[in-house]
Design a protein around this motif. Structure first.
Motif, PDB file in Angstrom:
ATOM      1  N   LYS A 157       0.833  -1.204   0.000  1.00 62.18           N
ATOM      2  CA  LYS A 157       0.000   0.000   0.000  1.00 62.18           C
ATOM      3  C   LYS A 157       0.866   1.251   0.000  1.00 62.18           C
ATOM      4  O   LYS A 157       0.572   2.220  -0.694  1.00 62.18           O
ATOM      5  CB  LYS A 157      -0.951   0.033   1.182  1.00 62.18           C
ATOM      6  N   LYS A 158       1.959   1.224   0.767  1.00 60.42           N
ATOM      7  CA  LYS A 158       2.860   2.379   0.799  1.00 60.42           C
ATOM      8  C   LYS A 158       3.458   2.626  -0.587  1.00 60.42           C
ATOM      9  O   LYS A 158       3.522   3.753  -1.053  1.00 60.42           O
ATOM     10  CB  LYS A 158       3.969   2.177   1.816  1.00 60.42           C
ATOM     11  N   VAL A 159       3.865   1.552  -1.259  1.00 55.82           N
ATOM     12  CA  VAL A 159       4.410   1.685  -2.619  1.00 55.82           C
ATOM     13  C   VAL A 159       3.341   2.258  -3.553  1.00 55.82           C
ATOM     14  O   VAL A 159       3.603   3.183  -4.320  1.00 55.82           O
ATOM     15  CB  VAL A 159       4.925   0.327  -3.147  1.00 55.82           C
ATOM     16  N   ALA A 160       2.123   1.723  -3.468  1.00 58.61           N
ATOM     17  CA  ALA A 160       1.034   2.202  -4.325  1.00 58.61           C
ATOM     18  C   ALA A 160       0.700   3.664  -4.044  1.00 58.61           C
ATOM     19  O   ALA A 160       0.448   4.445  -4.967  1.00 58.61           O
ATOM     20  CB  ALA A 160      -0.203   1.332  -4.129  1.00 58.61           C
ATOM     21  N   ASP A 161       0.716   4.036  -2.779  1.00 55.59           N
ATOM     22  CA  ASP A 161       0.423   5.430  -2.414  1.00 55.59           C
ATOM     23  C   ASP A 161       1.460   6.391  -2.985  1.00 55.59           C
ATOM     24  O   ASP A 161       1.147   7.539  -3.297  1.00 55.59           O
ATOM     25  CB  ASP A 161       0.370   5.592  -0.892  1.00 55.59           C
ATOM     26  N   ASP A 162       2.690   5.941  -3.106  1.00 55.68           N
ATOM     27  CA  ASP A 162       3.766   6.800  -3.620  1.00 55.68           C
ATOM     28  C   ASP A 162       3.778   6.894  -5.146  1.00 55.68           C
ATOM     29  O   ASP A 162       4.482   7.733  -5.702  1.00 55.68           O
ATOM     30  CB  ASP A 162       5.136   6.290  -3.132  1.00 55.68           C
ATOM     31  N   MET A 163       3.002   6.039  -5.809  1.00 58.96           N
ATOM     32  CA  MET A 163       2.954   6.066  -7.272  1.00 58.96           C
ATOM     33  C   MET A 163       2.010   7.162  -7.744  1.00 58.96           C
ATOM     34  O   MET A 163       0.991   7.434  -7.105  1.00 58.96           O
ATOM     35  CB  MET A 163       2.494   4.711  -7.820  1.00 58.96           C
ATOM     36  N   LYS A 164       2.360   7.767  -8.871  1.00 62.25           N
ATOM     37  CA  LYS A 164       1.538   8.847  -9.422  1.00 62.25           C
ATOM     38  C   LYS A 164       0.177   8.323  -9.895  1.00 62.25           C
ATOM     39  O   LYS A 164      -0.851   8.948  -9.657  1.00 62.25           O
ATOM     40  CB  LYS A 164       2.272   9.529 -10.582  1.00 62.25           C
ATOM     41  N   ASN A 165       0.157   7.173 -10.591  1.00 62.30           N
ATOM     42  CA  ASN A 165      -1.090   6.636 -11.124  1.00 62.30           C
ATOM     43  C   ASN A 165      -1.064   5.115 -11.003  1.00 62.30           C
ATOM     44  O   ASN A 165      -0.787   4.400 -11.961  1.00 62.30           O
ATOM     45  CB  ASN A 165      -1.279   7.073 -12.578  1.00 62.30           C
ATOM     46  N   PHE A 166      -1.384   4.635  -9.815  1.00 65.47           N
ATOM     47  CA  PHE A 166      -1.348   3.202  -9.522  1.00 65.47           C
ATOM     48  C   PHE A 166      -2.297   2.420 -10.429  1.00 65.47           C
ATOM     49  O   PHE A 166      -1.933   1.364 -10.947  1.00 65.47           O
ATOM     50  CB  PHE A 166      -1.693   2.973  -8.047  1.00 65.47           C
ATOM     51  N   SER A 167      -3.505   2.932 -10.653  1.00 68.13           N
ATOM     52  CA  SER A 167      -4.488   2.218 -11.486  1.00 68.13           C
ATOM     53  C   SER A 167      -3.978   2.020 -12.911  1.00 68.13           C
ATOM     54  O   SER A 167      -4.135   0.948 -13.488  1.00 68.13           O
ATOM     55  CB  SER A 167      -5.810   2.980 -11.517  1.00 68.13           C
ATOM     56  N   LYS A 168      -3.363   3.055 -13.467  1.00 66.98           N
ATOM     57  CA  LYS A 168      -2.812   2.947 -14.820  1.00 66.98           C
ATOM     58  C   LYS A 168      -1.710   1.892 -14.856  1.00 66.98           C
ATOM     59  O   LYS A 168      -1.650   1.077 -15.779  1.00 66.98           O
ATOM     60  CB  LYS A 168      -2.261   4.297 -15.270  1.00 66.98           C
ATOM     61  N   TRP A 169      -0.854   1.885 -13.853  1.00 68.00           N
ATOM     62  CA  TRP A 169       0.230   0.905 -13.790  1.00 68.00           C
ATOM     63  C   TRP A 169      -0.328  -0.508 -13.725  1.00 68.00           C
ATOM     64  O   TRP A 169       0.152  -1.408 -14.415  1.00 68.00           O
ATOM     65  CB  TRP A 169       1.122   1.188 -12.580  1.00 68.00           C
ATOM     66  N   VAL A 170      -1.364  -0.723 -12.909  1.00 74.64           N
ATOM     67  CA  VAL A 170      -1.985  -2.047 -12.806  1.00 74.64           C
ATOM     68  C   VAL A 170      -2.549  -2.473 -14.154  1.00 74.64           C
ATOM     69  O   VAL A 170      -2.339  -3.602 -14.602  1.00 74.64           O
ATOM     70  CB  VAL A 170      -3.087  -2.066 -11.719  1.00 74.64           C
ATOM     71  N   ARG A 171      -3.264  -1.562 -14.837  1.00 73.57           N
ATOM     72  CA  ARG A 171      -3.831  -1.890 -16.160  1.00 73.57           C
ATOM     73  C   ARG A 171      -2.736  -2.287 -17.146  1.00 73.57           C
ATOM     74  O   ARG A 171      -2.860  -3.286 -17.865  1.00 73.57           O
ATOM     75  CB  ARG A 171      -4.623  -0.703 -16.706  1.00 73.57           C
ATOM     76  N   GLU A 172      -1.652  -1.518 -17.188  1.00 71.94           N
ATOM     77  CA  GLU A 172      -0.562  -1.815 -18.125  1.00 71.94           C
ATOM     78  C   GLU A 172       0.091  -3.159 -17.820  1.00 71.94           C
ATOM     79  O   GLU A 172       0.399  -3.922 -18.742  1.00 71.94           O
ATOM     80  CB  GLU A 172       0.474  -0.698 -18.087  1.00 71.94           C
ATOM     81  N   GLU A 173       0.286  -3.464 -16.548  1.00 72.79           N
ATOM     82  CA  GLU A 173       0.897  -4.744 -16.174  1.00 72.79           C
ATOM     83  C   GLU A 173      -0.013  -5.910 -16.545  1.00 72.79           C
ATOM     84  O   GLU A 173       0.456  -6.943 -17.020  1.00 72.79           O
ATOM     85  CB  GLU A 173       1.226  -4.768 -14.675  1.00 72.79           C
ATOM     86  N   LEU A 174      -1.309  -5.754 -16.332  1.00 71.28           N
ATOM     87  CA  LEU A 174      -2.248  -6.818 -16.691  1.00 71.28           C
ATOM     88  C   LEU A 174      -2.300  -7.034 -18.201  1.00 71.28           C
ATOM     89  O   LEU A 174      -2.341  -8.173 -18.673  1.00 71.28           O
ATOM     90  CB  LEU A 174      -3.646  -6.490 -16.157  1.00 71.28           C
ATOM     91  N   LEU A 175      -2.277  -5.950 -18.965  1.00 67.92           N
ATOM     92  CA  LEU A 175      -2.333  -6.081 -20.419  1.00 67.92           C
ATOM     93  C   LEU A 175      -1.082  -6.733 -20.995  1.00 67.92           C
ATOM     94  O   LEU A 175      -1.147  -7.390 -22.040  1.00 67.92           O
ATOM     95  CB  LEU A 175      -2.572  -4.717 -21.069  1.00 67.92           C
ATOM     96  N   LYS A 176       0.048  -6.595 -20.320  1.00 73.29           N
ATOM     97  CA  LYS A 176       1.269  -7.282 -20.771  1.00 73.29           C
ATOM     98  C   LYS A 176       1.094  -8.796 -20.736  1.00 73.29           C
ATOM     99  O   LYS A 176       1.717  -9.513 -21.498  1.00 73.29           O
ATOM    100  CB  LYS A 176       2.454  -6.910 -19.875  1.00 73.29           C
ATOM    101  N   ARG A 177       0.232  -9.256 -19.837  1.00 69.37           N
ATOM    102  CA  ARG A 177       0.023 -10.687 -19.662  1.00 69.37           C
ATOM    103  C   ARG A 177      -1.220 -11.206 -20.376  1.00 69.37           C
ATOM    104  O   ARG A 177      -1.522 -12.383 -20.329  1.00 69.37           O
ATOM    105  CB  ARG A 177      -0.069 -11.006 -18.173  1.00 69.37           C
TER     106      ARG A 177
END
Length: 75
Positions: A13-33
């Motif tokens: 959660k701390k890592v996610a809170d420090d990210m500018k756009n956590f949701s976008k990062w999650v979407r991009e990681e999922l689409l890679k797979r």
């Protein structure tokens, strides 16, 4: 846009809170797979067309050249 809840431990959660756009990062990681259709790619060495499958872990297309007897990766 669809919603999906993600459970995080305190450290993640701390890592996610420090990210500018956590949701976008999650979407991009999922689409890679995400599954991708197989491709018919010409081997640049011999010209044989290879039936290639996408490898989500390596994030590349892989095919076997029967003429050269090697595995080929395309990015």
């Amino acid at each position: 846009m669809n919603h999906k809840m993600v459970n995080l431990c305190d450290a993640s959660k701390k890592v996610a809170d420090d990210m500018k756009n956590f949701s976008k990062w999650v979407r991009e990681e999922l689409l890679k797979r995400a599954p991708k259709a197989n491709k018919h790619i010409p081997h640049s060495v011999c010209g044989e067309f290879l039936d290639c499958e996408y490898n989500p872990v390596a994030q590349c297309w892989r095919g076997i050249c029967n003429k050269c007897e090697i595995t080929v990766e395309f990015r």
